[in-house]
Design a protein around this motif. Structure first.
Motif, PDB file in Angstrom:
ATOM      1  N   THR A  53       6.157   6.512  -7.567  1.00  0.00           N
ATOM      2  CA  THR A  53       5.620   6.569  -6.204  1.00  0.00           C
ATOM      3  C   THR A  53       4.570   7.655  -6.052  1.00  0.00           C
ATOM      4  OG1 THR A  53       7.475   7.986  -5.572  1.00  0.00           O
ATOM      5  CG2 THR A  53       7.703   5.615  -5.173  1.00  0.00           C
ATOM      6  N   SER A  54       4.510   8.577  -6.984  1.00  0.00           N
ATOM      7  CA  SER A  54       3.428   9.563  -7.015  1.00  0.00           C
ATOM      8  C   SER A  54       3.193   9.947  -8.472  1.00  0.00           C
ATOM      9  CB  SER A  54       3.779  10.802  -6.188  1.00  0.00           C
ATOM     10  OG  SER A  54       4.892  11.476  -6.738  1.00  0.00           O
ATOM     11  N   PHE A  55       1.966  10.337  -8.780  1.00  0.00           N
ATOM     12  CA  PHE A  55       1.607  10.649 -10.155  1.00  0.00           C
ATOM     13  C   PHE A  55       1.589  12.160 -10.350  1.00  0.00           C
ATOM     14  CE2 PHE A  55      -0.475   6.455  -9.548  1.00  0.00           C
ATOM     15  CZ  PHE A  55       0.200   5.761 -10.540  1.00  0.00           C
ATOM     16  N   SER A  56       2.688  12.684 -10.827  1.00  0.00           N
ATOM     17  CA  SER A  56       2.776  14.111 -11.133  1.00  0.00           C
ATOM     18  C   SER A  56       2.446  14.328 -12.609  1.00  0.00           C
ATOM     19  CB  SER A  56       4.182  14.626 -10.821  1.00  0.00           C
ATOM     20  OG  SER A  56       5.151  13.903 -11.562  1.00  0.00           O
ATOM     21  N   GLY A  57       2.333  15.569 -12.999  1.00  0.00           N
ATOM     22  CA  GLY A  57       2.062  15.855 -14.406  1.00  0.00           C
ATOM     23  C   GLY A  57       0.613  15.640 -14.774  1.00  0.00           C
ATOM     24  N   TYR A  82      -4.859  -7.357 -13.045  1.00  0.00           N
ATOM     25  CA  TYR A  82      -6.227  -6.858 -13.038  1.00  0.00           C
ATOM     26  C   TYR A  82      -6.219  -5.497 -12.358  1.00  0.00           C
ATOM     27  CZ  TYR A  82     -11.136  -6.280 -11.761  1.00  0.00           C
ATOM     28  OH  TYR A  82     -12.406  -5.781 -11.603  1.00  0.00           O
ATOM     29  N   PHE A  83      -6.846  -4.504 -12.986  1.00  0.00           N
ATOM     30  CA  PHE A  83      -6.799  -3.116 -12.525  1.00  0.00           C
ATOM     31  C   PHE A  83      -8.198  -2.604 -12.163  1.00  0.00           C
ATOM     32  CE2 PHE A  83      -3.105  -3.770 -15.086  1.00  0.00           C
ATOM     33  CZ  PHE A  83      -2.118  -2.914 -14.609  1.00  0.00           C
ATOM     34  N   GLU A  84      -8.289  -1.996 -11.002  1.00  0.00           N
ATOM     35  CA  GLU A  84      -9.452  -1.191 -10.641  1.00  0.00           C
ATOM     36  C   GLU A  84      -8.937   0.232 -10.456  1.00  0.00           C
ATOM     37  OE1 GLU A  84     -11.495  -2.901  -7.295  1.00  0.00           O
ATOM     38  OE2 GLU A  84     -12.244  -4.595  -8.478  1.00  0.00           O
ATOM     39  N   VAL A  85      -9.108   1.033 -11.482  1.00  0.00           N
ATOM     40  CA  VAL A  85      -8.468   2.347 -11.551  1.00  0.00           C
ATOM     41  C   VAL A  85      -9.331   3.399 -10.857  1.00  0.00           C
ATOM     42  CG1 VAL A  85      -7.644   4.162 -13.099  1.00  0.00           C
ATOM     43  CG2 VAL A  85      -7.280   1.744 -13.680  1.00  0.00           C
ATOM     44  N   ALA A  86      -8.706   4.174  -9.984  1.00  0.00           N
ATOM     45  CA  ALA A  86      -9.390   5.296  -9.342  1.00  0.00           C
ATOM     46  C   ALA A  86      -9.670   6.371 -10.390  1.00  0.00           C
ATOM     47  CB  ALA A  86      -8.528   5.858  -8.216  1.00  0.00           C
ATOM     48  N   ARG A  87     -10.887   6.867 -10.416  1.00  0.00           N
ATOM     49  CA  ARG A  87     -11.285   7.823 -11.448  1.00  0.00           C
ATOM     50  C   ARG A  87     -10.669   9.196 -11.199  1.00  0.00           C
ATOM     51  NH1 ARG A  87     -14.823   8.098 -15.477  1.00  0.00           N
ATOM     52  NH2 ARG A  87     -15.761  10.087 -16.051  1.00  0.00           N
ATOM     53  N   VAL A 126       0.829  -1.203   0.000  1.00  0.00           N
ATOM     54  CA  VAL A 126       0.000   0.000   0.000  1.00  0.00           C
ATOM     55  C   VAL A 126       0.866   1.256   0.000  1.00  0.00           C
ATOM     56  CG1 VAL A 126      -1.842   1.257   1.179  1.00  0.00           C
ATOM     57  CG2 VAL A 126      -1.774  -1.253   1.291  1.00  0.00           C
ATOM     58  N   TYR A 127       0.593   2.155  -0.940  1.00  0.00           N
ATOM     59  CA  TYR A 127       1.273   3.453  -1.022  1.00  0.00           C
ATOM     60  C   TYR A 127       0.313   4.521  -0.511  1.00  0.00           C
ATOM     61  CZ  TYR A 127       5.104   1.467  -3.697  1.00  0.00           C
ATOM     62  OH  TYR A 127       6.206   0.733  -4.079  1.00  0.00           O
ATOM     63  N   THR A 128       0.750   5.285   0.488  1.00  0.00           N
ATOM     64  CA  THR A 128      -0.098   6.304   1.099  1.00  0.00           C
ATOM     65  C   THR A 128       0.625   7.641   1.118  1.00  0.00           C
ATOM     66  OG1 THR A 128      -1.039   4.593   2.541  1.00  0.00           O
ATOM     67  CG2 THR A 128      -1.459   6.893   3.138  1.00  0.00           C
ATOM     68  N   VAL A 158      -1.299  -4.506  -5.164  1.00  0.00           N
ATOM     69  CA  VAL A 158      -0.692  -3.198  -4.947  1.00  0.00           C
ATOM     70  C   VAL A 158      -1.786  -2.141  -4.949  1.00  0.00           C
ATOM     71  CG1 VAL A 158       1.065  -1.557  -5.715  1.00  0.00           C
ATOM     72  CG2 VAL A 158       1.323  -3.991  -6.241  1.00  0.00           C
ATOM     73  N   ILE A 159      -1.749  -1.267  -3.966  1.00  0.00           N
ATOM     74  CA  ILE A 159      -2.636  -0.106  -3.960  1.00  0.00           C
ATOM     75  C   ILE A 159      -1.770   1.125  -4.150  1.00  0.00           C
ATOM     76  CG2 ILE A 159      -4.334   1.230  -2.660  1.00  0.00           C
ATOM     77  CD1 ILE A 159      -5.106  -1.333  -1.225  1.00  0.00           C
ATOM     78  N   LEU A 160      -1.900   1.749  -5.321  1.00  0.00           N
ATOM     79  CA  LEU A 160      -1.053   2.872  -5.699  1.00  0.00           C
ATOM     80  C   LEU A 160      -1.495   4.145  -4.965  1.00  0.00           C
ATOM     81  CD1 LEU A 160      -0.830   2.057  -9.515  1.00  0.00           C
ATOM     82  CD2 LEU A 160       0.878   1.588  -7.744  1.00  0.00           C
ATOM     83  N   PRO A 161      -0.653   5.172  -4.958  1.00  0.00           N
ATOM     84  CA  PRO A 161      -0.969   6.376  -4.165  1.00  0.00           C
ATOM     85  C   PRO A 161      -2.244   7.104  -4.585  1.00  0.00           C
ATOM     86  CG  PRO A 161       0.980   6.722  -5.535  1.00  0.00           C
ATOM     87  CD  PRO A 161       0.698   5.256  -5.546  1.00  0.00           C
ATOM     88  N   ASP A 162      -2.724   6.876  -5.816  1.00  0.00           N
ATOM     89  CA  ASP A 162      -3.981   7.508  -6.245  1.00  0.00           C
ATOM     90  C   ASP A 162      -5.201   6.678  -5.863  1.00  0.00           C
ATOM     91  OD1 ASP A 162      -3.494   5.400  -8.004  1.00  0.00           O
ATOM     92  OD2 ASP A 162      -4.500   6.423  -9.668  1.00  0.00           O
ATOM     93  N   GLY A 163      -4.977   5.504  -5.242  1.00  0.00           N
ATOM     94  CA  GLY A 163      -6.079   4.625  -4.857  1.00  0.00           C
ATOM     95  C   GLY A 163      -6.356   3.513  -5.837  1.00  0.00           C
ATOM     96  N   THR A 164      -5.661   3.492  -6.960  1.00  0.00           N
ATOM     97  CA  THR A 164      -5.823   2.406  -7.932  1.00  0.00           C
ATOM     98  C   THR A 164      -5.349   1.093  -7.324  1.00  0.00           C
ATOM     99  OG1 THR A 164      -5.643   3.831  -9.871  1.00  0.00           O
ATOM    100  CG2 THR A 164      -5.027   1.524 -10.168  1.00  0.00           C
ATOM    101  N   HIS A 165      -6.158   0.041  -7.503  1.00  0.00           N
ATOM    102  CA  HIS A 165      -5.872  -1.280  -6.936  1.00  0.00           C
ATOM    103  C   HIS A 165      -5.464  -2.221  -8.074  1.00  0.00           C
ATOM    104  CE1 HIS A 165      -7.283  -4.316  -3.608  1.00  0.00           C
ATOM    105  NE2 HIS A 165      -6.126  -4.661  -4.149  1.00  0.00           N
ATOM    106  N   VAL A 166      -4.306  -2.857  -7.926  1.00  0.00           N
ATOM    107  CA  VAL A 166      -3.797  -3.755  -8.961  1.00  0.00           C
ATOM    108  C   VAL A 166      -3.538  -5.136  -8.356  1.00  0.00           C
ATOM    109  CG1 VAL A 166      -2.048  -4.125 -10.738  1.00  0.00           C
ATOM    110  CG2 VAL A 166      -2.659  -1.783 -10.059  1.00  0.00           C
ATOM    111  N   TRP A 167      -4.058  -6.165  -9.033  1.00  0.00           N
ATOM    112  CA  TRP A 167      -3.761  -7.555  -8.680  1.00  0.00           C
ATOM    113  C   TRP A 167      -2.769  -8.089  -9.703  1.00  0.00           C
ATOM    114  CZ3 TRP A 167      -8.235  -5.178  -7.705  1.00  0.00           C
ATOM    115  CH2 TRP A 167      -8.948  -5.462  -6.529  1.00  0.00           C
TER     116      TRP A 167
END
Length: 387
Positions: A210-214, A226-231, A162-164, A190-199
């Protein structure tokens, strides 16, 4: 006749007539695996009632692992199929929560020959941090593993990385690249810093900041995920595959299968919308569609009405084998059990089944052998296929 026995007998009669409710079928089929134990509720049945019920259950359970082209009444052979019954316990959320794995019977028949059984895969992965530090996640304890420029990286008790974002938060220039890799016989979330969940499935890797800039959120995948992408309308999420194909989304659920050696990369959409680009070609997927990109990347084929449950069966803990060839099945087995498959004979077979991925190798192969289409010989970490 006691009231309990009368109710039980009526339930059995409805089951044999094909009129039982889903809850009644789950109850009876779940208890099938416990016959012979003390305090067995089905001991209230007479011997002939129990025998008839057992035969019908065997037929119903094995219907899920028959060869597609020809149905055989395998239950007429004198064997017990408690592993097949256990499949139902795994597949169904029972209204009787007192069942435990430790109480399952062992299969009486001779299983696939093996000196030492091969266990199924589990949560295993290697995390590589920016700067080259390597963390073995299956050995690491739960809790915080590292901090990187406003990001806390932790391992949860559920086997998630988990990335927070911390209070200070990362600056646009502070983002660094991490990579998580699963071996054969491994999987991870993996839970990415934007909340996207990846299996991540076995033999796969995900590379990500580690962070989504730009103006975009971009990651790179090898293998299957498998991706559940945070909108986030302002920052589209992009998955790069093998340097030639890109999947672009805003917020959606989808599966990508891009293992080396497969005939095509497959992107299956479960929710939302996906724009897929490969070389000079592009396609937009609707829910229920699958995009198939050949290794050359020069063509995108869209397939309608795909089996969504099968596409993400691995993520839900199953081998889903719907009109699948033996070769397709054994590729999954190789990755999940970390074994090598050797074809001693040319065996052409097709299966329909839904089997849990938490079975030891010998029991999984034994269930496939019940179809009489194929036989296996296991020596160490090698599986020989014979007719």
């Amino acid at each position: 006749m006691s009231e309990n026995r009368a109710q039980l007998l009526k339930m059995v009669q409805r089951y044999l007539a094909g009129e039982a409710t889903s809850d009644e079928r789950r109850f009876l089929e779940s208890y099938y695996d416990f016959w012979g134990h003390e305090k067995d509720p089905l001991d209230q049945l007479l011997t002939e009632e129990k025998k008839l019920l057992e035969e019908q259950m065997q037929a119903n359970i094995l219907a899920g692992i028959e060869p597609k082209a020809k149905v055989r009444h395998l239950w007429s052979t004198p064997f017990k199929i408690s592993v097949a019954a256990a499949i139902l316990i795994v597949c169904l959320v029972s209204i009787y929560p007192t069942f435990h794995k430790k109480d399952r019977k062992q299969v009486v028949d001779q299983p696939v020959a093996a000196q030492k059984d091969v266990p199924p895969g589990s949560n295993k992965a290697i995390l590589t941090l920016a700067g080259g530090q390597i963390i073995n996640l299956d050995d690491a304890k739960s809790g915080e593993l590292a901090k990187q420029a406003g990001i806390s990286i932790t391992k949860s008790s559920k086997g998630e990385l988990v990335y927070t974002i911390t209070k200070n938060g990362p600056s646009d220039s502070a983002s660094s690249i991490n990579k998580i890799e699963t071996p054969n016989g491994g999987q991870y979330q993996v839970i990415l810093p934007d909340g996207t969940h990846v299996w991540l499935n076995a033999a796969s890797s995900l590379t990500y900041p580690t962070s989504f800039s730009g103006t975009e959120r971009k990651v790179s995948l090898k293998g299957e995920g498998y991706f559940e992408v945070a909108r986030n309308v302002k920052k589209p999420f992009k998955v790069e595959v093998d340097g030639q194909t890109e999947v672009k989304v805003l917020g959606t659920h989808f599966n990508i299968n891009a293992y080396p050696g497969e005939s095509a990369m497959k992107t299956t959409l479960l929710e939302g919308a996906v724009l897929l680009r490969s070389n000079d070609h592009s396609a937009t997927l609707a829910v229920g569609q699958q995009a198939q990109v050949k290794n050359s990347g020069n063509q995108i084929n869209l397939v309608d009405h795909v089996d969504l449950d099968q596409a993400i069966a691995w993520k839900n803990g199953f081998f889903s084998i719907n009109s699948a060839s033996l070769d397709m099945i054994m590729k999954q087995v190789e990755r999940w059990y970390d074994v090598k498959v050797v074809y001693k004979e040319d065996v052409q077979a097709e299966f329909v089944a839904k089997l849990p991925r938490d079975l030891p190798l010998s029991k999984l192969l034994h269930l496939l052998e019940l179809t009489k289409q194929v036989h296996f010989k296991v020596e160490g970490n090698s599986i020989e296929i014979i007719k």
